[in-house]
Design a protein around this motif. Structure first.
Motif, PDB file in Angstrom:
ATOM      1  N   LYS A 146      -2.120   2.001  -7.992  1.00  0.00           N
ATOM      2  CA  LYS A 146      -0.752   1.484  -8.082  1.00  0.00           C
ATOM      3  C   LYS A 146      -0.034   1.922  -9.350  1.00  0.00           C
ATOM      4  O   LYS A 146       1.176   1.793  -9.454  1.00  0.00           O
ATOM      5  N   THR A 147      -0.781   2.486 -10.319  1.00  0.00           N
ATOM      6  CA  THR A 147      -0.158   2.951 -11.549  1.00  0.00           C
ATOM      7  C   THR A 147       0.437   4.355 -11.395  1.00  0.00           C
ATOM      8  O   THR A 147       1.212   4.798 -12.234  1.00  0.00           O
ATOM      9  N   ASP A 148       0.080   5.056 -10.313  1.00  0.00           N
ATOM     10  CA  ASP A 148       0.556   6.416 -10.110  1.00  0.00           C
ATOM     11  C   ASP A 148       2.002   6.387  -9.605  1.00  0.00           C
ATOM     12  O   ASP A 148       2.319   5.695  -8.640  1.00  0.00           O
ATOM     13  N   LEU A 149       2.875   7.168 -10.260  1.00  0.00           N
ATOM     14  CA  LEU A 149       4.299   7.142  -9.898  1.00  0.00           C
ATOM     15  C   LEU A 149       4.538   7.505  -8.436  1.00  0.00           C
ATOM     16  O   LEU A 149       5.507   7.082  -7.833  1.00  0.00           O
ATOM     17  N   ARG A 150       3.631   8.323  -7.872  1.00  0.00           N
ATOM     18  CA  ARG A 150       3.827   8.747  -6.484  1.00  0.00           C
ATOM     19  C   ARG A 150       3.249   7.758  -5.485  1.00  0.00           C
ATOM     20  O   ARG A 150       3.427   7.893  -4.287  1.00  0.00           O
ATOM     21  N   SER A 151       2.530   6.783  -5.980  1.00  0.00           N
ATOM     22  CA  SER A 151       1.819   5.867  -5.090  1.00  0.00           C
ATOM     23  C   SER A 151       2.781   5.043  -4.239  1.00  0.00           C
ATOM     24  O   SER A 151       3.846   4.624  -4.696  1.00  0.00           O
ATOM     25  N   ALA A 152       2.379   4.794  -3.001  1.00  0.00           N
ATOM     26  CA  ALA A 152       3.193   3.963  -2.114  1.00  0.00           C
ATOM     27  C   ALA A 152       3.289   2.541  -2.635  1.00  0.00           C
ATOM     28  O   ALA A 152       4.197   1.803  -2.270  1.00  0.00           O
ATOM     29  N   ILE A 153       2.329   2.151  -3.493  1.00  0.00           N
ATOM     30  CA  ILE A 153       2.371   0.780  -4.002  1.00  0.00           C
ATOM     31  C   ILE A 153       2.791   0.730  -5.473  1.00  0.00           C
ATOM     32  O   ILE A 153       2.653  -0.288  -6.127  1.00  0.00           O
ATOM     33  N   TYR A 154       3.325   1.868  -5.998  1.00  0.00           N
ATOM     34  CA  TYR A 154       3.920   1.836  -7.336  1.00  0.00           C
ATOM     35  C   TYR A 154       5.147   0.937  -7.249  1.00  0.00           C
ATOM     36  O   TYR A 154       5.872   0.962  -6.253  1.00  0.00           O
ATOM     37  N   LYS A 155       5.419   0.140  -8.301  1.00  0.00           N
ATOM     38  CA  LYS A 155       6.403  -0.932  -8.157  1.00  0.00           C
ATOM     39  C   LYS A 155       7.783  -0.445  -7.667  1.00  0.00           C
ATOM     40  O   LYS A 155       8.421  -1.122  -6.871  1.00  0.00           O
ATOM     41  N   ASP A 156       8.197   0.762  -8.097  1.00  0.00           N
ATOM     42  CA  ASP A 156       9.513   1.246  -7.683  1.00  0.00           C
ATOM     43  C   ASP A 156       9.544   1.759  -6.244  1.00  0.00           C
ATOM     44  O   ASP A 156      10.613   2.019  -5.702  1.00  0.00           O
ATOM     45  N   ASN A 157       8.379   1.940  -5.647  1.00  0.00           N
ATOM     46  CA  ASN A 157       8.353   2.474  -4.278  1.00  0.00           C
ATOM     47  C   ASN A 157       8.122   1.393  -3.238  1.00  0.00           C
ATOM     48  O   ASN A 157       8.052   1.676  -2.046  1.00  0.00           O
ATOM     49  N   LEU A 158       7.999   0.143  -3.709  1.00  0.00           N
ATOM     50  CA  LEU A 158       7.593  -0.916  -2.782  1.00  0.00           C
ATOM     51  C   LEU A 158       8.630  -1.213  -1.699  1.00  0.00           C
ATOM     52  O   LEU A 158       8.271  -1.481  -0.556  1.00  0.00           O
ATOM     53  N   VAL A 159       9.928  -1.121  -2.072  1.00  0.00           N
ATOM     54  CA  VAL A 159      10.962  -1.408  -1.077  1.00  0.00           C
ATOM     55  C   VAL A 159      10.838  -0.410   0.074  1.00  0.00           C
ATOM     56  O   VAL A 159      10.861  -0.779   1.249  1.00  0.00           O
ATOM     57  N   ARG A 160      10.642   0.853  -0.301  1.00  0.00           N
ATOM     58  CA  ARG A 160      10.487   1.904   0.711  1.00  0.00           C
ATOM     59  C   ARG A 160       9.258   1.633   1.583  1.00  0.00           C
ATOM     60  O   ARG A 160       9.296   1.767   2.803  1.00  0.00           O
ATOM     61  N   THR A 161       8.172   1.217   0.941  1.00  0.00           N
ATOM     62  CA  THR A 161       6.945   0.968   1.689  1.00  0.00           C
ATOM     63  C   THR A 161       7.101  -0.210   2.652  1.00  0.00           C
ATOM     64  O   THR A 161       6.700  -0.126   3.812  1.00  0.00           O
ATOM     65  N   CYS A 162       7.710  -1.293   2.167  1.00  0.00           N
ATOM     66  CA  CYS A 162       7.874  -2.469   3.034  1.00  0.00           C
ATOM     67  C   CYS A 162       8.790  -2.166   4.205  1.00  0.00           C
ATOM     68  O   CYS A 162       8.593  -2.680   5.299  1.00  0.00           O
ATOM     69  N   SER A 163       9.827  -1.346   3.980  1.00  0.00           N
ATOM     70  CA  SER A 163      10.785  -1.119   5.060  1.00  0.00           C
ATOM     71  C   SER A 163      10.233  -0.114   6.068  1.00  0.00           C
ATOM     72  O   SER A 163      10.580  -0.165   7.236  1.00  0.00           O
ATOM     73  N   ASN A 164       9.366   0.783   5.625  1.00  0.00           N
ATOM     74  CA  ASN A 164       8.680   1.716   6.531  1.00  0.00           C
ATOM     75  C   ASN A 164       9.644   2.422   7.477  1.00  0.00           C
ATOM     76  O   ASN A 164       9.367   2.560   8.667  1.00  0.00           O
ATOM     77  N   GLN A 165      10.805   2.842   6.910  1.00  0.00           N
ATOM     78  CA  GLN A 165      11.811   3.504   7.749  1.00  0.00           C
ATOM     79  C   GLN A 165      11.226   4.759   8.381  1.00  0.00           C
ATOM     80  O   GLN A 165      10.626   5.563   7.700  1.00  0.00           O
TER      81      GLN A 165
END
Ligand code: HEC
Ligand code: HEC
Ligand code: HEC
Ligand code: HEC
Ligand code: HEC
Ligand code: HEC
Length: 388
Positions: A255-274
Motif C-alpha cells: 500500500k506504500t507503493d504510489l502505483r498500488s491500487a490500495i495507495y491512499k490516493d488511488n482508493l477512490v478509483r479502486t472502490c468505484s471500479n469504473q
C-alpha cells in the motif's frame, strides 16, 4: 473385405484419429505415466503421485505443450530424478500476435516486480520461502465444458460454438480456440476459491509477522465476504481490489507503493471500479474510500492475533502509537491512527450487545415454550379428569 485390409483400415482410422488430437505425447511419457499406481513415498514420508491422466491433460490449458518442453532435462529412459520446471522456458508454440516463440517470461518479469516477487537479485528479500511460487497458485487448469461456462457467464453458449463451426470445420481446432477465448472472459477462480488461496498465507500469523504485515482474517467478518458467500457476482474478492481494472492479476503492490491500487490516493478509483466486470461503488468519494476494509482484530485490551500484536508493539516502541491502556483515559482527540482503537471498542460493544440480545431472546423463547408445554399438559389432564 479381407482380414488384412480390415486391420489396415482400422490402423489407418486409428492413425487419423490420433493425428487429429494434439500430438502431446510424441515422447511417449505416458507409456509409464498412464499407470495410476505410479508414485513413491519420499524420505520425509510424503506421497508423490506421478500418474498423468491423458484425457484430462488433453482438456487442460497446456494440452498443446509437449511434456519434454517443460521437463527439459529428460534425455533417455529410464530417467532419473527430474529438475523443477522453469515456467520461463520457451515452448514450440508461437504467439500469433507477434509471431514470436511463446513463454511466460514477460509475465514472470512483471510478477517479480509485484509485492510477491523475490526482490532484486543482489538483495533478495528475507524469508523468500514465504512468497508464493507460480505452482503454489496455479495447477494445470482444465477447460470447463461449454455447458458449464454457459451457466456461469452470459453470452457463452453451445450455439455460438456451433456458429464457429460453420466456418472452421475442424472441431478440435475450433474447440480449443473457443475455450481459449471464453475461459478468459472472466476471472477463472470463483471468488470463494480466490479468498481461500490468498488467505492460505495471509491468515498465517507467524508468516505475516515475519514480513511486518497484518493478517486479513477479519475479511470474513465483512459484508464483502457475506456477499461472496451467498454468490453475489458483484462481490469483490482479493484480486478485485488488489489488482483492479488497469492492473494485471499479478500486479499486487504494497500500500506504500504510489502505483498500488490500495495507495491512499488511488482508493477512490479502486472502490468505484469504473469499467470493471463487477459493478462496485461508482459514486465513491474520498471519505467513503477511507472505510476500513480489513478491520484490525483486537479484543478490548488484548490482541487476538500475534501479527497485529507484534506490529502494534513495534509502533508503540517507535513512539508512533500509544498503548491502548493509556489511551482509554484520554479524550477522543488522538492521532488519526489511534481512532481504530475506539472503532474497535464500539464494534465489539455492538457485537456483545447483539450476542446478549439474540442469546437472551432465544433463551427466553425456549423457557417460554417449555413452560407452555407443561401448562398445556396440566390443562389437558384437568379437562380429561373432568370428562371422566
Ligand atoms: C520407462 C518408464 C517412464 C517413462 C517413459 C517416463 N517416465 Fe517419468 N517417471 C517414471 C518413474 C518410475 C518415476 C518415479 C521415479 C522416482 O521415483 O524416482 C518417474 C518420475 C517422473 C517425474 C517426477 C520426478 C520427481 O522426482 O519428482 C517427472 C516430472 C517425470 N517422471 C516426467 C516424465 C516425462 C516428462 C517423461 C517423458 C519425456 C517421462 N517421465 C517418461 C517412469 C517413466
Ligand atoms: C507447462 C509445463 C508442463 C508440461 C507441458 C508438463 N508438465 Fe509435468 N509438471 C510441471 C510442473 C510445473 C510440475 C510441478 C513440479 C515442478 O515444479 O517441477 C510438474 C510435475 C510433474 C510430475 C511430478 C508430480 C509430482 O508430484 O512431483 C510428473 C510425473 C509430470 N509432471 C509428468 C508430466 C507428463 C507425463 C507430461 C506430459 C503429458 C507433463 N508432465 C507435462 C509442468 C509441466
Ligand atoms: C464467417 C466465418 C467465420 C466464423 C463464424 C468464425 N470465424 Fe474464425 N476465422 C474466419 C476467417 C476467414 C479467419 C481468417 C481471418 C484472417 O486471417 O484475417 C478466421 C480466423 C480465426 C482465428 C485466427 C487463426 C490464426 O491462426 O490466425 C481464430 C482463433 C478464430 N478464427 C476463431 C474463431 C472462433 C472461436 C469463432 C467462433 C466464436 C470463429 N472463429 C468464428 C472465419 C470465421
Ligand atoms: C498469488 C498467487 C499467484 C501466483 C504466485 C502466480 N499467479 Fe498467475 N494468476 C493468479 C491469479 C489470481 C490470476 C487470475 C486468473 C484467474 O484466476 O482468473 C492469474 C493469472 C495468470 C495467467 C493468465 C491465464 C489465466 O489462466 O487466467 C497466467 C498465464 C499466469 N497467471 C501465470 C503465472 C506464472 C508464470 C506465475 C509465476 C511467475 C504466476 N502466474 C504466479 C495468481 C497467481
Ligand atoms: C473491497 C476491497 C478489498 C478486498 C476485497 C480485499 N482488500 Fe486487502 N486491502 C484493501 C485496502 C483498501 C487496503 C489498504 C487499506 C488498509 O490498510 O486497510 C488493503 C490492505 C491489504 C493488505 C495490507 C495490510 C497491511 O496493513 O500491510 C493485505 C496483505 C491485503 N489487503 C490482503 C488481502 C487479501 C488476502 C484479501 C482477500 C481475502 C483482500 N485483501 C481483500 C482492499 C481490499
Ligand atoms: C504463499 C503465500 C502467499 C500467497 C498465496 C499470497 N501472498 Fe500476498 N504476500 C505474501 C508475503 C510473504 C508477502 C510479503 C511480501 C514482502 O515482504 O515484500 C505478501 C504481501 C502481500 C501484499 C502487500 C501488503 C503490503 O501492503 O505490504 C498484498 C496486498 C498481498 N500480499 C495480497 C495477496 C493477494 C490478493 C493474494 C491472492 C491472490 C496473495 N497475496 C497471496 C504471501 C502470500
Amino acid at each position: 473385405m479381407s482380414r488384412r485390409s480390415l486391420l489396415l483400415f482400422l490402423l489407418l482410422l486409428l492413425f487419423c484419429m490420433s493425428s487429429r488430437a494434439y500430438a502431446v505425447d510424441e515422447e511417449n511419457c505416458l507409456l509409464c505415466h498412464r499407470y495410476s499406481g505410479l508414485g513413491r513415498i519420499d524420505k520425509e514420508g510424503r506421497k508423490h503421485l506421478y500418474y498423468v491422466n491423458e484425457s484430462l491433460y488433453n482438456q487442460s490449458v497446456h494440452a498443446k505443450v509437449r511434456c519434454g518442453e517443460c521437463h527439459t532435462d529428460i534425455k533417455g529412459f529410464p530417467h532419473g530424478t527430474v529438475k523443477k520446471v522453469d515456467c520461463a522456458a520457451v515452448c514450440h508454440l508461437v504467439d500469433p500476435s507477434s509471431n514470436t516463440p511463446f513463454s511466460h517470461a514477460k509475465m514472470i518479469e512483471k510478477f517479480e516486480l509485484s509485492v510477491h516477487g523475490r526482490g532484486p537479485k543482489d538483495k533478495p528479500k528475507q524469508h523468500a520461502e514465504d512468497l508464493p511460487t507460480c505452482t503454489y497458485c496455479h495447477d494445470n487448469r482444465i477447460y470447463p465444458p461449454v455447458s458449464k461456462l454457459a451457466k456461469q457467464e452470459q453470452g457463452i453458449a453451445r450455439e455460438i460454438l456451433d456458429r464457429c463451426r460453420g466456418c472452421h470445420t475442424r472441431d478440435d481446432w475450433t474447440n480449443v480456440f473457443y475455450y481459449h477465448f471464453t475461459e478468459r472472459l472472466n476471472q477463472r477462480r470463483s471468488s470463494k476459491r480466490m479468498v481461500e488461496l490468498c488467505t492460505s498465507c495471509h491468515e498465517d500469523e507467524e508468516k505475516m509477522a515475519r514480513h511486518n504485515i497484518k493478517t486479513v482474517g477479519t475479511f470474513r467478518d465483512t459484508f464483502h465476504w457475506q456477499a461472496i458467500k451467498y454468490g453475489d457476482p458483484n462481490a469483490p474478492n482479493c484480486i478485485t481490489c488488489h489488482a483492479p481494472v488497469g492492473y494485471f492479476s499479478h500486479e499486487i503492490m504494497p500500500k506504500t507503493d504510489l502505483r498500488s491500487a490500495i495507495y491512499k490516493d488511488n482508493l477512490v478509483r479502486t472502490c468505484s471500479n469504473q469499467g470493471g466486470v463487477q459493478a462496485c461503488h461508482p459514486d465513491a468519494t474520498p471519505s467513503f474510500a477511507q472505510g476500513n476494509i480489513h478491520p484490525a482484530q483486537y479484543k478490548t485490551g488484548f490482541y487476538e492475533n500475534k501479527a497485529d500484536a507484534l506490529l502494534r508493539k513495534r509502533e508503540i516502541e517507535k513512539g508512533q502509537m500509544k498503548p491502548f491502556q493509556t489511551l482509554l483515559g484520554q479524550t477522543l482527540k488522538v492521532a488519526a491512527g489511534d481512532q481504530r482503537y475506539y472503532q474497535n471498542i464500539i464494534l465489539l460493544l455492538i457485537k456483545y450487545f447483539y450476542m446478549v440480545l439474540i442469546g437472551g431472546l432465544i433463551g427466553c423463547m425456549i423457557v417460554h415454550q417449555v413452560l407452555d408445554y407443561f401448562a398445556t399438559r396440566r390443562e389437558l389432564r384437568r379437562v380429561v379428569s373432568k370428562v371422566l
